[in-house]
Write a protein that holds these residues in place. Sequence first.
Motif, PDB file in Angstrom:
ATOM      1  N   PRO A  45       0.796  -1.222   0.000  1.00 39.12           N
ATOM      2  CA  PRO A  45       0.000   0.000   0.000  1.00 39.12           C
ATOM      3  C   PRO A  45       0.832   1.277   0.000  1.00 39.12           C
ATOM      4  N   HIS A  46       0.300   2.291  -0.661  1.00 36.45           N
ATOM      5  CA  HIS A  46       0.855   3.644  -0.598  1.00 36.45           C
ATOM      6  C   HIS A  46       0.414   4.257   0.723  1.00 36.45           C
ATOM      7  N   GLY A  47       1.340   4.848   1.470  1.00 31.37           N
ATOM      8  CA  GLY A  47       0.993   5.302   2.804  1.00 31.37           C
ATOM      9  C   GLY A  47       1.475   6.689   3.149  1.00 31.37           C
ATOM     10  N   TRP A  48       1.509   7.578   2.183  1.00 31.05           N
ATOM     11  CA  TRP A  48       1.973   8.947   2.454  1.00 31.05           C
ATOM     12  C   TRP A  48       0.791   9.734   3.003  1.00 31.05           C
ATOM     13  N   ASN A  49       0.374   9.406   4.249  1.00 27.81           N
ATOM     14  CA  ASN A  49      -0.839  10.036   4.770  1.00 27.81           C
ATOM     15  C   ASN A  49      -0.763  10.273   6.281  1.00 27.81           C
ATOM     16  N   THR A  50      -1.468   9.493   7.088  1.00 31.63           N
ATOM     17  CA  THR A  50      -1.575   9.768   8.519  1.00 31.63           C
ATOM     18  C   THR A  50      -1.353   8.498   9.337  1.00 31.63           C
ATOM     19  N   ALA A  51      -1.337   8.670  10.662  1.00 31.87           N
ATOM     20  CA  ALA A  51      -1.200   7.513  11.552  1.00 31.87           C
ATOM     21  C   ALA A  51      -2.343   6.530  11.360  1.00 31.87           C
ATOM     22  N   LEU A  52      -3.530   7.026  11.034  1.00 36.30           N
ATOM     23  CA  LEU A  52      -4.675   6.138  10.820  1.00 36.30           C
ATOM     24  C   LEU A  52      -4.520   5.363   9.522  1.00 36.30           C
ATOM     25  N   GLY A  53      -3.971   6.010   8.500  1.00 36.96           N
ATOM     26  CA  GLY A  53      -3.679   5.300   7.270  1.00 36.96           C
ATOM     27  C   GLY A  53      -2.620   4.238   7.487  1.00 36.96           C
ATOM     28  N   LEU A  54      -1.588   4.568   8.274  1.00 34.99           N
ATOM     29  CA  LEU A  54      -0.542   3.600   8.576  1.00 34.99           C
ATOM     30  C   LEU A  54      -1.111   2.407   9.333  1.00 34.99           C
ATOM     31  N   ALA A  55      -1.959   2.675  10.338  1.00 29.96           N
ATOM     32  CA  ALA A  55      -2.563   1.577  11.105  1.00 29.96           C
ATOM     33  C   ALA A  55      -3.399   0.687  10.196  1.00 29.96           C
ATOM     34  N   ALA A  56      -4.186   1.293   9.309  1.00 32.05           N
ATOM     35  CA  ALA A  56      -4.986   0.505   8.371  1.00 32.05           C
ATOM     36  C   ALA A  56      -4.083  -0.334   7.479  1.00 32.05           C
ATOM     37  N   ASP A  57      -2.984   0.245   7.003  1.00 28.32           N
ATOM     38  CA  ASP A  57      -2.054  -0.494   6.146  1.00 28.32           C
ATOM     39  C   ASP A  57      -1.418  -1.665   6.886  1.00 28.32           C
ATOM     40  N   LEU A  58      -1.098  -1.474   8.148  1.00 29.35           N
ATOM     41  CA  LEU A  58      -0.506  -2.559   8.927  1.00 29.35           C
ATOM     42  C   LEU A  58      -1.473  -3.736   9.039  1.00 29.35           C
ATOM     43  N   HIS A  59      -2.738  -3.446   9.253  1.00 27.52           N
ATOM     44  CA  HIS A  59      -3.725  -4.534   9.348  1.00 27.52           C
ATOM     45  C   HIS A  59      -3.957  -5.187   7.987  1.00 27.52           C
ATOM     46  N   LEU A  60      -3.972  -4.393   6.934  1.00 26.68           N
ATOM     47  CA  LEU A  60      -4.090  -4.969   5.592  1.00 26.68           C
ATOM     48  C   LEU A  60      -2.884  -5.845   5.287  1.00 26.68           C
ATOM     49  N   ALA A  61      -1.695  -5.412   5.713  1.00 23.79           N
ATOM     50  CA  ALA A  61      -0.492  -6.214   5.503  1.00 23.79           C
ATOM     51  C   ALA A  61      -0.554  -7.514   6.291  1.00 23.79           C
ATOM     52  N   SER A  62      -1.130  -7.457   7.482  1.00 25.74           N
ATOM     53  CA  SER A  62      -1.213  -8.667   8.294  1.00 25.74           C
ATOM     54  C   SER A  62      -2.125  -9.703   7.647  1.00 25.74           C
ATOM     55  N   ALA A  63      -3.119  -9.229   6.895  1.00 31.01           N
ATOM     56  CA  ALA A  63      -4.108 -10.129   6.297  1.00 31.01           C
ATOM     57  C   ALA A  63      -3.827 -10.432   4.826  1.00 31.01           C
ATOM     58  N   SER A  64      -2.737  -9.897   4.287  1.00 29.52           N
ATOM     59  CA  SER A  64      -2.398 -10.111   2.875  1.00 29.52           C
ATOM     60  C   SER A  64      -1.142 -10.964   2.792  1.00 29.52           C
ATOM     61  N   ARG A  65      -1.239 -12.059   2.073  1.00 25.92           N
ATOM     62  CA  ARG A  65      -0.178 -13.073   2.120  1.00 25.92           C
ATOM     63  C   ARG A  65       1.180 -12.555   1.660  1.00 25.92           C
ATOM     64  N   ASN A  66       1.213 -11.667   0.652  1.00 26.17           N
ATOM     65  CA  ASN A  66       2.486 -11.280   0.044  1.00 26.17           C
ATOM     66  C   ASN A  66       2.913  -9.846   0.341  1.00 26.17           C
ATOM     67  N   THR A  67       2.290  -9.209   1.326  1.00 25.24           N
ATOM     68  CA  THR A  67       2.619  -7.818   1.638  1.00 25.24           C
ATOM     69  C   THR A  67       3.671  -7.786   2.735  1.00 25.24           C
ATOM     70  N   ASP A  68       4.904  -7.455   2.356  1.00 23.53           N
ATOM     71  CA  ASP A  68       6.002  -7.495   3.321  1.00 23.53           C
ATOM     72  C   ASP A  68       6.576  -6.120   3.641  1.00 23.53           C
ATOM     73  N   LEU A  69       5.954  -5.054   3.102  1.00 25.38           N
ATOM     74  CA  LEU A  69       6.427  -3.702   3.361  1.00 25.38           C
ATOM     75  C   LEU A  69       5.235  -2.756   3.474  1.00 25.38           C
ATOM     76  N   VAL A  70       5.381  -1.711   4.281  1.00 20.83           N
ATOM     77  CA  VAL A  70       4.407  -0.613   4.317  1.00 20.83           C
ATOM     78  C   VAL A  70       5.179   0.700   4.306  1.00 20.83           C
ATOM     79  N   GLU A  71       4.564   1.735   3.755  1.00 20.23           N
ATOM     80  CA  GLU A  71       5.217   3.034   3.675  1.00 20.23           C
ATOM     81  C   GLU A  71       5.075   3.785   4.998  1.00 20.23           C
ATOM     82  N   TYR A  72       6.159   4.456   5.388  1.00 20.26           N
ATOM     83  CA  TYR A  72       6.193   5.256   6.620  1.00 20.26           C
ATOM     84  C   TYR A  72       6.718   6.631   6.252  1.00 20.26           C
TER      85      TYR A  72
END
Length: 376
Positions: free
Chosen positions: A299-326
């Motif tokens: 996920p693209h994450g150039w946004n807010t702490a809430l966007g980052l938290a959402a991305d972390l949960h999406l990454a936890s539930a997505s088999r091949n997502t090994d990075l998130v933007e900070y």
Amino acid sequence: MKITKIRSAGLRGATPEGGWANEIKQDDCIHTLVAVYTDEGVAGWGSAFTNGALVEAAIKVLEPLFLGENPLEPERVSEKLHANTFWMGRGGSITHAISGIDIAMWDILGKATGQPVGRLLGGKYRDRVRPYASLLMQEPGLMREKLLPVREQGFRAFKIGWGPFGRRDKTTDEQIVQAAREAVGPDSLLMVDAGGSDAFWPQGYKWALRTAHMLAEYNVHWFEEALPPDNLRDYVLLRQNSPVPISGGEVLTRRQSFEPWIQNGAFDIVQPDVTKVGGISDSRRIAWMAEDNGVQYIPHGWNTALGLAADLHLASASRNTDLVEYLAGSPFIDEIVEKPWKLDGDGMLQIPDGPGLGISLNLDVVKKYTGIKFEP
């Protein structure tokens, strides 16, 4: 449970530079917080990647559709909001506002059930994920100075983007990348974002292909937004011929907009932004679509702490997502939360395991940047 009201407020006063041709200023509003309240006292939080006045107007338009609705059914309610506003333009400010509402409803669902959002999305493939620090490109002499302190914070993955890259000459481009690689070291991941969605991006396919070969010499992990964001044909050609993976998709909104890009093989890595693509509900459908077509979802994450938290949960539930933007150094990521984000010894972020998004906002700091005192 029923939705009783939704409030929003734009974040101002510390908006980070974006490297845009029409550069944003600290008091410009490009991110907006959204709070959804219910008759049972449970509130949820989200954010939208757009101007606060646009979100406020969108909420007024949407109000007859969401009042009295059940926030424990985020996908159905979000789809209702999309389906009944088609005539206002699909994928614009209405969609951005729905994104924030959707994230907040998933937060409510998690709080009401006592479960983290990642588990509610179907299961947790991981408990932590590697964040990559996202920074603006600088002149070659300054690039190293910007990266070294971030590396000392514990980051082991970095993305540099926009700035002078692609806007001057190939020598400058290579000098920037060389300085960045020297600063982060040979063992760190390094990604390059050309910023092809900038206004009047000057480069085309031949520049992108030549640059991709240069980036391969510096072991760049992916090449992002190398072309204007609507040039599907050249993206397909670039992906077919580039020696480094090609990523993009941050400006696309609505899950349906991603279908031709994914199915035609335009990306190795697809990067929807949860705060404007339709929220968590549409993001996970894009992640499924990507996986079914051999494309990685990051996920693209150039946004807010809430966007980052959402991305972390999406990454936890997505088999091949090994990075998130900070977004490194942004108060809208680091200051508005009660509990600061913390990297572990491996440069990883723990995925919040509390109910909902698993984070709490510092409402005094939120007031500092919005001018509004939100209810808890």
